[in-house]
Motif scaffolding. Structure first.
Motif, PDB file in Angstrom:
ATOM      1  N   THR A   1       7.894 -11.232  -1.993  1.00  0.00           N
ATOM      2  CA  THR A   1       8.800 -10.733  -3.212  1.00  0.00           C
ATOM      3  C   THR A   1       7.666  -9.827  -3.957  1.00  0.00           C
ATOM      4  O   THR A   1       8.238  -8.942  -4.425  1.00  0.00           O
ATOM      5  CB  THR A   1       8.957 -11.899  -4.125  1.00  0.00           C
ATOM      6  OG1 THR A   1       9.701 -13.137  -3.607  1.00  0.00           O
ATOM      7  CG2 THR A   1       9.853 -11.473  -5.474  1.00  0.00           C
ATOM      8  N   TYR A   2       6.390  -9.907  -3.856  1.00  0.00           N
ATOM      9  CA  TYR A   2       5.540  -9.033  -4.678  1.00  0.00           C
ATOM     10  C   TYR A   2       5.673  -7.605  -4.003  1.00  0.00           C
ATOM     11  O   TYR A   2       5.922  -6.697  -4.839  1.00  0.00           O
ATOM     12  CB  TYR A   2       4.216  -9.598  -4.446  1.00  0.00           C
ATOM     13  CG  TYR A   2       2.853  -8.947  -4.841  1.00  0.00           C
ATOM     14  CD1 TYR A   2       2.452  -9.191  -6.227  1.00  0.00           C
ATOM     15  CD2 TYR A   2       2.342  -7.995  -4.131  1.00  0.00           C
ATOM     16  CE1 TYR A   2       1.131  -8.377  -6.646  1.00  0.00           C
ATOM     17  CE2 TYR A   2       1.320  -7.121  -4.644  1.00  0.00           C
ATOM     18  CZ  TYR A   2       0.665  -7.490  -5.807  1.00  0.00           C
ATOM     19  OH  TYR A   2      -0.594  -6.997  -6.368  1.00  0.00           O
ATOM     20  N   ALA A   3       6.067  -7.586  -2.882  1.00  0.00           N
ATOM     21  CA  ALA A   3       6.235  -6.288  -2.040  1.00  0.00           C
ATOM     22  C   ALA A   3       7.232  -5.612  -2.599  1.00  0.00           C
ATOM     23  O   ALA A   3       7.356  -4.172  -2.605  1.00  0.00           O
ATOM     24  CB  ALA A   3       6.041  -6.408  -0.432  1.00  0.00           C
ATOM     25  N   GLN A   4       8.413  -6.417  -2.732  1.00  0.00           N
ATOM     26  CA  GLN A   4       9.727  -5.750  -3.122  1.00  0.00           C
ATOM     27  C   GLN A   4       9.707  -5.292  -4.634  1.00  0.00           C
ATOM     28  O   GLN A   4      10.093  -4.128  -4.803  1.00  0.00           O
ATOM     29  CB  GLN A   4      10.790  -6.880  -3.000  1.00  0.00           C
ATOM     30  CG  GLN A   4      10.836  -7.754  -1.710  1.00  0.00           C
ATOM     31  CD  GLN A   4      10.765  -6.911  -0.592  1.00  0.00           C
ATOM     32  OE1 GLN A   4      11.463  -5.867  -0.342  1.00  0.00           O
ATOM     33  NE2 GLN A   4       9.981  -7.551   0.343  1.00  0.00           N
ATOM     34  N   ALA A   5       8.558  -5.880  -5.264  1.00  0.00           N
ATOM     35  CA  ALA A   5       8.794  -5.576  -6.719  1.00  0.00           C
ATOM     36  C   ALA A   5       7.764  -4.078  -6.644  1.00  0.00           C
ATOM     37  O   ALA A   5       8.145  -3.143  -7.348  1.00  0.00           O
ATOM     38  CB  ALA A   5       7.740  -6.333  -7.439  1.00  0.00           C
ATOM     39  N   PHE A   6       6.872  -4.146  -5.676  1.00  0.00           N
ATOM     40  CA  PHE A   6       6.063  -2.613  -5.699  1.00  0.00           C
ATOM     41  C   PHE A   6       6.913  -1.605  -5.305  1.00  0.00           C
ATOM     42  O   PHE A   6       6.843  -0.460  -5.406  1.00  0.00           O
ATOM     43  CB  PHE A   6       4.735  -2.866  -5.008  1.00  0.00           C
ATOM     44  CG  PHE A   6       3.694  -3.234  -6.027  1.00  0.00           C
ATOM     45  CD1 PHE A   6       3.241  -2.235  -6.731  1.00  0.00           C
ATOM     46  CD2 PHE A   6       3.427  -4.508  -5.985  1.00  0.00           C
ATOM     47  CE1 PHE A   6       2.105  -2.730  -7.661  1.00  0.00           C
ATOM     48  CE2 PHE A   6       2.183  -4.940  -6.813  1.00  0.00           C
ATOM     49  CZ  PHE A   6       1.912  -4.094  -7.796  1.00  0.00           C
ATOM     50  N   ALA A   7       7.914  -1.975  -4.493  1.00  0.00           N
ATOM     51  CA  ALA A   7       8.721  -0.947  -3.676  1.00  0.00           C
ATOM     52  C   ALA A   7       9.647  -0.436  -5.069  1.00  0.00           C
ATOM     53  O   ALA A   7      10.085   0.777  -4.993  1.00  0.00           O
ATOM     54  CB  ALA A   7       9.684  -1.558  -2.687  1.00  0.00           C
TER      55      ALA A   7
ATOM     56  N   SER B   1     -10.664   0.994   1.305  1.00  0.00           N
ATOM     57  CA  SER B   1      -9.207   1.009   1.070  1.00  0.00           C
ATOM     58  C   SER B   1      -8.911   0.176   2.382  1.00  0.00           C
ATOM     59  O   SER B   1      -9.434   0.100   3.110  1.00  0.00           O
ATOM     60  CB  SER B   1      -8.589   2.286   1.157  1.00  0.00           C
ATOM     61  OG  SER B   1      -8.713   2.917   2.483  1.00  0.00           O
ATOM     62  N   ASP B   2      -7.667  -0.475   1.746  1.00  0.00           N
ATOM     63  CA  ASP B   2      -6.786  -1.415   2.973  1.00  0.00           C
ATOM     64  C   ASP B   2      -5.537  -1.536   2.234  1.00  0.00           C
ATOM     65  O   ASP B   2      -5.150  -0.973   1.171  1.00  0.00           O
ATOM     66  CB  ASP B   2      -7.791  -2.644   3.215  1.00  0.00           C
ATOM     67  CG  ASP B   2      -8.192  -3.512   2.099  1.00  0.00           C
ATOM     68  OD1 ASP B   2      -7.437  -3.375   0.872  1.00  0.00           O
ATOM     69  OD2 ASP B   2      -9.132  -4.246   2.166  1.00  0.00           O
ATOM     70  N   HIS B   3      -4.840  -2.599   3.039  1.00  0.00           N
ATOM     71  CA  HIS B   3      -3.576  -2.744   2.274  1.00  0.00           C
ATOM     72  C   HIS B   3      -3.358  -3.626   0.899  1.00  0.00           C
ATOM     73  O   HIS B   3      -2.156  -3.447   0.333  1.00  0.00           O
ATOM     74  CB  HIS B   3      -2.646  -3.801   3.504  1.00  0.00           C
ATOM     75  CG  HIS B   3      -3.047  -5.171   3.632  1.00  0.00           C
ATOM     76  ND1 HIS B   3      -4.139  -5.669   4.182  1.00  0.00           N
ATOM     77  CD2 HIS B   3      -2.598  -6.288   3.214  1.00  0.00           C
ATOM     78  CE1 HIS B   3      -4.384  -6.793   4.330  1.00  0.00           C
ATOM     79  NE2 HIS B   3      -3.487  -7.419   3.562  1.00  0.00           N
ATOM     80  N   TRP B   4      -4.557  -3.988   0.540  1.00  0.00           N
ATOM     81  CA  TRP B   4      -4.704  -4.467  -0.909  1.00  0.00           C
ATOM     82  C   TRP B   4      -5.374  -3.263  -1.737  1.00  0.00           C
ATOM     83  O   TRP B   4      -4.737  -3.077  -2.944  1.00  0.00           O
ATOM     84  CB  TRP B   4      -5.547  -5.538  -1.022  1.00  0.00           C
ATOM     85  CG  TRP B   4      -4.852  -6.956  -0.808  1.00  0.00           C
ATOM     86  CD1 TRP B   4      -4.955  -7.708   0.461  1.00  0.00           C
ATOM     87  CD2 TRP B   4      -3.577  -7.573  -1.248  1.00  0.00           C
ATOM     88  NE1 TRP B   4      -3.947  -8.732   0.479  1.00  0.00           N
ATOM     89  CE2 TRP B   4      -3.269  -8.612  -0.555  1.00  0.00           C
ATOM     90  CE3 TRP B   4      -2.845  -7.098  -2.348  1.00  0.00           C
ATOM     91  CZ2 TRP B   4      -1.906  -9.437  -1.032  1.00  0.00           C
ATOM     92  CZ3 TRP B   4      -1.731  -8.013  -2.609  1.00  0.00           C
ATOM     93  CH2 TRP B   4      -1.296  -9.257  -1.944  1.00  0.00           C
ATOM     94  N   LYS B   5      -6.133  -2.774  -1.381  1.00  0.00           N
ATOM     95  CA  LYS B   5      -6.851  -1.664  -2.285  1.00  0.00           C
ATOM     96  C   LYS B   5      -6.433  -0.356  -2.240  1.00  0.00           C
ATOM     97  O   LYS B   5      -7.021   0.413  -1.202  1.00  0.00           O
ATOM     98  CB  LYS B   5      -8.260  -1.844  -1.977  1.00  0.00           C
ATOM     99  CG  LYS B   5      -9.277  -1.005  -3.101  1.00  0.00           C
ATOM    100  CD  LYS B   5     -10.583  -1.050  -2.743  1.00  0.00           C
ATOM    101  CE  LYS B   5     -11.293  -0.303  -3.924  1.00  0.00           C
ATOM    102  NZ  LYS B   5     -11.310   1.174  -3.670  1.00  0.00           N
TER     103      LYS B   5
ATOM    104  N   MET C   1       0.652  -1.084   0.075  1.00  0.00           N
ATOM    105  CA  MET C   1      -0.137   0.097   0.067  1.00  0.00           C
ATOM    106  C   MET C   1       0.917   1.242  -0.135  1.00  0.00           C
ATOM    107  O   MET C   1       0.669   2.217  -0.769  1.00  0.00           O
ATOM    108  CB  MET C   1      -0.991  -0.108   1.291  1.00  0.00           C
ATOM    109  CG  MET C   1      -1.878   1.274   1.437  1.00  0.00           C
ATOM    110  SD  MET C   1      -3.112   1.142   0.325  1.00  0.00           S
ATOM    111  CE  MET C   1      -4.536   2.207   1.300  1.00  0.00           C
ATOM    112  N   ASN C   2       1.792   1.376   0.968  1.00  0.00           N
ATOM    113  CA  ASN C   2       2.682   2.381   1.036  1.00  0.00           C
ATOM    114  C   ASN C   2       3.452   2.589  -0.304  1.00  0.00           C
ATOM    115  O   ASN C   2       3.721   3.986  -0.874  1.00  0.00           O
ATOM    116  CB  ASN C   2       3.688   2.395   2.047  1.00  0.00           C
ATOM    117  CG  ASN C   2       4.326   3.763   2.535  1.00  0.00           C
ATOM    118  OD1 ASN C   2       3.930   4.529   3.225  1.00  0.00           O
ATOM    119  ND2 ASN C   2       5.363   3.894   1.800  1.00  0.00           N
ATOM    120  N   SER C   3       3.890   1.724  -0.935  1.00  0.00           N
ATOM    121  CA  SER C   3       4.727   1.789  -2.241  1.00  0.00           C
ATOM    122  C   SER C   3       3.670   2.184  -3.302  1.00  0.00           C
ATOM    123  O   SER C   3       4.012   2.974  -4.329  1.00  0.00           O
ATOM    124  CB  SER C   3       5.317   0.223  -2.844  1.00  0.00           C
ATOM    125  OG  SER C   3       6.333   0.037  -1.636  1.00  0.00           O
TER     126      SER C   3
END
Length: 400
Positions: free
Chosen positions: A109-115, A376-380, A49-51
């Motif tokens: 890994t998904y989160a690293q990609a969005f970062a 909204s949430d950590h996915w949306k 979400m932050n990314s």
């Protein structure tokens, strides 16, 4: 469906909502807003979400030139660097508490990609602040610790120190799946964005390899992309995700436009993208005008917000490439459905998350747990919707 409509919806509905989610007390952004439009200020905050905030408001600033939007991007960057980046083992945490205390320290890994994706977007509007260097560090980390050289795929998740663990987050309900197309695609998306700000030959070479693997392993029967795999690349099931496939069709077209790829590879991916768009059009477009999430929902469909956003871009992209009116008509149908049903008309809201076939907002089962749908949430977050408007503004006229 024109530029003025997209600008109006972005500026009067979507951006006011996401701008209001700034947490000025603890940093970052509120973890959730429920269906009643109540901010969940105690909710945990997700790295993805932050990314996505970092990506979205870096891109929004490029359109609006509003300093307050750049300030939001700065806010997201600072919280990412100070609270999500692991100073000991590298990478970003999956989840932190409201005040930034690490809560779920898994390395997904998904989160690293969005970062990487968010940092690359920020680098374009705020160069020389360290964003590019941090994104390159994450690229090196993925290649050194996450890439499975024997299997030619990226492992899905690890413990905090990169000890091995069974994947859970993106492989839920996927049996013994080892890796997913979702992660693979968003790494390609991230590497495309990172190459655009670095022109690093290592990123180019790796992206070429990933595209070859994608075409050979992920793309099935010249028709669709399998969504999850066992370690030997055998697909776990043959369900078609129309949302992911239409997203793939335009995202990888963007990759072709940015990277100086070999001509033969470009041609293969270009043809693949058109086939994916064609399948999504022929099989995924519901009679209501919405895009089905996947092929298992033909009889009892549930419509998901992000699939609709990606469908408009993807069908319009296919229309731009081919001139075939069927694609333009499909984009207009989904656009009309979004305006009629997905955009929440209540003041201070954004889009609904999921709808029934009758166009009613869901507050029902997610992964067999009673969990109300959130606005909204950590996915949306401000990724699919904000990018949808920005892409369509650009494609239907661009300049204000």
């Amino acid at each position: 469906m024109n530029k003025e409509h997209f600008i109006y919806e972005l500026e009067h509905t979507v951006l006011p909502f996401w701008r209001s989610q700034l947490d000025t007390q603890y940093g970052g952004f509120y973890g959730a807003v429920n269906i009643h439009l109540e901010e969940q200020r105690e909710a945990p905050k997700g790295g993805v979400m932050n990314s996505r905030f970092l990506f979205a408001f870096s891109k929004v600033y490029s359109l609006t030139k509003d300093k307050s939007d750049l300030n939001i991007a700065d806010h997201a960057y600072n919280f990412l660097c100070e609270k999500f980046l692991d100073p000991l083992y590298g990478g970003i945490y999956w989840m932190v508490d409201k005040d930034g205390t690490p809560l779920d320290t898994r390395k997904v890994t998904y989160a690293q990609a969005f970062a990487i994706y968010g940092l690359s977007a920020y680098e374009k509007v705020k160069p020389k602040q360290g964003a590019k260097e941090k994104a390159l560090q994450l690229f090196c980390l993925l290649e050194e610790k996450v890439w499975n050289e024997a299997g030619h795929y990226y492992e899905e998740e690890f413990l905090c120190n990169y000890s091995a663990k069974r994947p859970e987050i993106l492989t839920l309900d996927q049996g013994d799946a080892s890796h997913t197309t979702n992660t693979f695609l968003h790494i390609l998306e991230a590497y495309t964005a990172l190459y655009a700000v670095t022109q690093n030959p290592l990123i180019l070479a790796k992206t070429e390899l990933l595209l070859e693997i994608f075409h050979e392993k992920v793309y099935i029967s010249e028709k669709y992309c399998a969504q999850s795999f066992y370690k030997d690349w055998t697909p776990v099931h043959d369900t078609i995700s129309y949302g992911h496939d239409i997203e793939t069709a335009w995202l990888l077209t963007e990759t072709l436009s940015i990277l100086p790829l070999k001509a033969t590879l470009k041609e293969k991916i270009y043809r693949m993208n058109l086939r994916l768009a064609s399948t999504s059009l022929k099989e995924g477009l519901h009679r209501s005008g919405a895009l089905l999430s996947d092929s298992s929902e033909q009889h009892h469909p549930i419509f998901v917000w992000w699939s609709q956003a990606e469908a408009v871009i993807g069908f319009y992209d296919a229309y731009e490439k081919t001139g075939q009116k069927d694609y333009l008509d499909a984009a207009v149908k989904v656009y009309d459905y979004i305006g009629k049903f997905f955009i929440d008309k209540r003041p201070g809201s954004e889009w609904y998350s999921r709808l029934t076939e009758e166009g009613e907002p869901l507050s029902s089962l997610i992964h067999n747990h009673q969990e109300p749908e959130h606005i909204s949430d950590h996915w949306k977050g401000p990724y699919h919707t904000v990018r949808y408007y920005l892409e369509m503004i650009r494609r239907t006229g661009g300049k204000r």
